[in-house]
Design a protein around this motif. Structure first.
Motif, mmCIF file in Angstrom:
data_model
loop_
_atom_site.group_PDB
_atom_site.id
_atom_site.type_symbol
_atom_site.label_atom_id
_atom_site.label_comp_id
_atom_site.label_asym_id
_atom_site.label_seq_id
_atom_site.Cartn_x
_atom_site.Cartn_y
_atom_site.Cartn_z
ATOM 1 N N LYS A 255 17.206 39.628 -18.552
ATOM 2 C CA LYS A 255 17.540 38.219 -18.786
ATOM 3 C C LYS A 255 17.253 37.365 -17.555
ATOM 4 N N LEU A 256 16.690 37.997 -16.526
ATOM 5 C CA LEU A 256 16.344 37.335 -15.271
ATOM 6 C C LEU A 256 14.866 37.534 -14.955
ATOM 7 N N TYR A 257 14.027 37.499 -15.994
ATOM 8 C CA TYR A 257 12.575 37.614 -15.860
ATOM 9 C C TYR A 257 12.142 38.991 -15.395
ATOM 10 N N GLY A 258 13.054 39.974 -15.449
ATOM 11 C CA GLY A 258 12.754 41.326 -15.011
ATOM 12 C C GLY A 258 12.610 42.283 -16.178
ATOM 13 N N PRO A 259 12.438 43.581 -15.885
ATOM 14 C CA PRO A 259 12.208 44.579 -16.925
ATOM 15 C C PRO A 259 13.457 44.873 -17.750
ATOM 16 N N THR A 260 13.237 45.446 -18.921
ATOM 17 C CA THR A 260 14.346 45.916 -19.757
ATOM 18 C C THR A 260 14.819 47.278 -19.252
ATOM 19 N N ALA B 105 10.084 31.033 -32.009
ATOM 20 C CA ALA B 105 10.913 32.233 -31.939
ATOM 21 C C ALA B 105 12.348 31.861 -31.570
ATOM 22 N N VAL B 106 13.270 32.078 -32.504
ATOM 23 C CA VAL B 106 14.696 31.898 -32.242
ATOM 24 C C VAL B 106 15.411 33.181 -32.650
ATOM 25 N N PHE C 234 11.936 30.423 -27.900
ATOM 26 C CA PHE C 234 13.297 29.929 -27.699
ATOM 27 C C PHE C 234 14.321 31.048 -27.921
ATOM 28 N N ASP C 235 13.979 32.264 -27.504
ATOM 29 C CA ASP C 235 14.910 33.395 -27.651
ATOM 30 C C ASP C 235 15.267 33.968 -26.288
ATOM 31 N N ASN C 236 15.441 33.079 -25.322
ATOM 32 C CA ASN C 236 15.639 33.497 -23.939
ATOM 33 C C ASN C 236 16.999 34.124 -23.666
ATOM 34 N N PHE D 279 16.961 28.080 -24.123
ATOM 35 C CA PHE D 279 15.853 27.542 -23.334
ATOM 36 C C PHE D 279 15.829 28.133 -21.926
ATOM 37 N N SER D 280 14.605 28.239 -21.393
ATOM 38 C CA SER D 280 14.422 28.773 -20.047
ATOM 39 C C SER D 280 13.523 27.839 -19.248
ATOM 40 N N VAL D 281 13.212 28.248 -18.036
ATOM 41 C CA VAL D 281 12.518 27.368 -17.095
ATOM 42 C C VAL D 281 11.123 26.992 -17.573
#
Length: 407
Positions: free
Chosen positions: A226-231, A357-358, A27-29, A382-384
């Motif tokens: 933050k969009l499921y991509g790399p840092t 995880a928060v 839960f740290d999205n 929360f995420s998908v």
């Protein structure tokens, strides 16, 4: 059609592990989203098969890498609906995007006595660059206040605007509270006094449909991770006429047309702002992340996340000692809270012991925490790939923790 969450979860290897002997609940999205296997494999494939510098080679690997890299730029153009790919600048992240605008637009167009407006909700990355610029230029930084719910005071914003306002730089969605700001109104009013507007889209692009032409923002910044991509990768969007008028951010290869010891001429957009060898592999992998989002559908993702937010809010609020922080009417799937009598770090550690995880602390929004008179919060985002079952585990854990101090 509802999303198949079990199938989606199967695409994320990191989710299938135990933490402290319990199944991981992530839960740290809002800090960073996890990465689907397609993104991870894309990065690996680039280094296995296509590793080459781009734009400057005539051989096959260079051609492939360049095509894949520029394909991602095209995907981003569609994702935010910019007019052209040349308005898409690759950066290291949201923070560098803001600093780029401060160092270029700010250097050229902000003068002594000019005013820049930000808000109480801002992340440090949208505060500090403007403080530095204002100190250097003798400009004035003004702050939009918020109400107790964590919403902007728009009447106060009206009073801050003036012909001296040259830039309004605001977060689209608060990372700490989840508040969705009325950016259409903010942009329209700023333009009426001749000011440009930068939107920090680090949180909004992962939850909302963002159309830069419909919004009419002058700049938008966001991060891939933050969009499921790399840092370590981000995007700066800017209107062409403004980007053309701005000086370069860094000097070096790629951003030049011709160099002599007497004078250098600069490259066209977007390359004017992309000096040196870029983060090629991560840009290519980000393209797979955007395809993942497109395949699921932004509206479908948001509907699922909104459902999770509603479910979690209803059940957490019933816990004695639970204190929500940020109760705006318009929010994304973020819940910030405290437990009476407990430090947020202690709550976070107890949740981690249960595999949850928060994020705890001030969330890089210290002025916002000061506004509420607190050190920080516990933030569940929360995420998908999250589920109601996971939220039920969170609620049960928070309830047990709250009973320690609120019997």
């Amino acid at each position: 059609m509802p999303l198949n969450i079990d199938h989606i979860r199967g695409l994320f290897p990191v989710l299938h592990q135990e933490v402290n002997g319990k199944p991981l609940i992530y839960f740290d999205n809002a800090a960073t989203t996890q990465k689907p296997l397609a993104v991870i494999e894309s990065l690996s494939d680039y280094y296995k098969k296509d590793n080459s510098n781009i734009h400057r080679g005539a051989h096959t690997l260079a051609d492939r890498a360049t095509r894949y890299y520029e394909t991602t730029r095209g995907l981003i153009k569609t994702f935010i609906n910019s007019k052209e790919e040349a308005e898409i600048i690759f950066t290291k992240g949201t923070t560098e995007g803001i600093n780029l605008v401060a160092a270029t637009f700010g250097r050229k167009f902000i003068k002594e006595g000019d005013e820049i407006i930000i808000s109480t909700l801002e992340h440090h990355s949208n505060i500090v660059p403007w403080q530095i610029l204002c100190e250097e230029k003798g400009a004035i930084l003004k702050i939009i206040p918020i109400n107790e719910a964590g919403e902007l005071d728009m009447e106060a914003y009206d009073g801050l605007l003036s012909p001296r306002t040259k830039l309004v730089s605001v977060v689209h969605v608060s990372n700490a509270l989840g508040t969705i700001n009325p950016v259409e109104e903010i942009i329209s009013k700023a333009h009426k006094v001749g000011a440009k507007v930068l939107l920090d889209g680090a949180q909004s692009t992962s939850h909302l449909e963002v159309d830069v032409q419909a919004l009419d923002c002058d700049f938008l910044v966001f991060s891939a991770h933050k969009l499921y991509g790399p840092t370590g990768l981000g995007v700066l969007y800017g209107k062409r006429e403004i980007l053309d008028a701005m000086p370069p951010y860094q000097g070096g290869g790629e951003m030049i047309k011709e160099v002599t010891f007497e004078k250098t001429t600069f490259n066209e957009l977007p390359f004017k702002f992309e000096a040196g060898t870029p983060n090629i592999g991560d840009v290519i992998a980000f393209g797979r992340a955007l395809e993942f989002i497109n395949d699921l559908g932004k509206k479908e993702i948001k509907a699922h996340e909104d459902d999770l937010l509603s479910y979690a809010t209803e059940h957490l609020q019933a816990i004695k000692g639970f204190v929500p922080v940020g109760t705006a009417k318009d929010k994304v799937s973020v819940i910030s809270f405290n437990i009476n009598g407990m430090h947020p770090f202690d709550v976070g550690m107890m949740l981690d012991a249960n595999g949850i995880a928060v994020r705890t602390g001030h969330h890089c929004t210290q002025p916002l925490m000061q506004r509420f008179g607190i050190e920080g919060t516990v933030r569940a985002s929360f995420s998908v790939y999250n589920t109601k079952s996971e939220i039920e585990t969170l609620v049960a854990s928070v309830s047990k923790i709250a009973k320690i101090k609120n019997k």
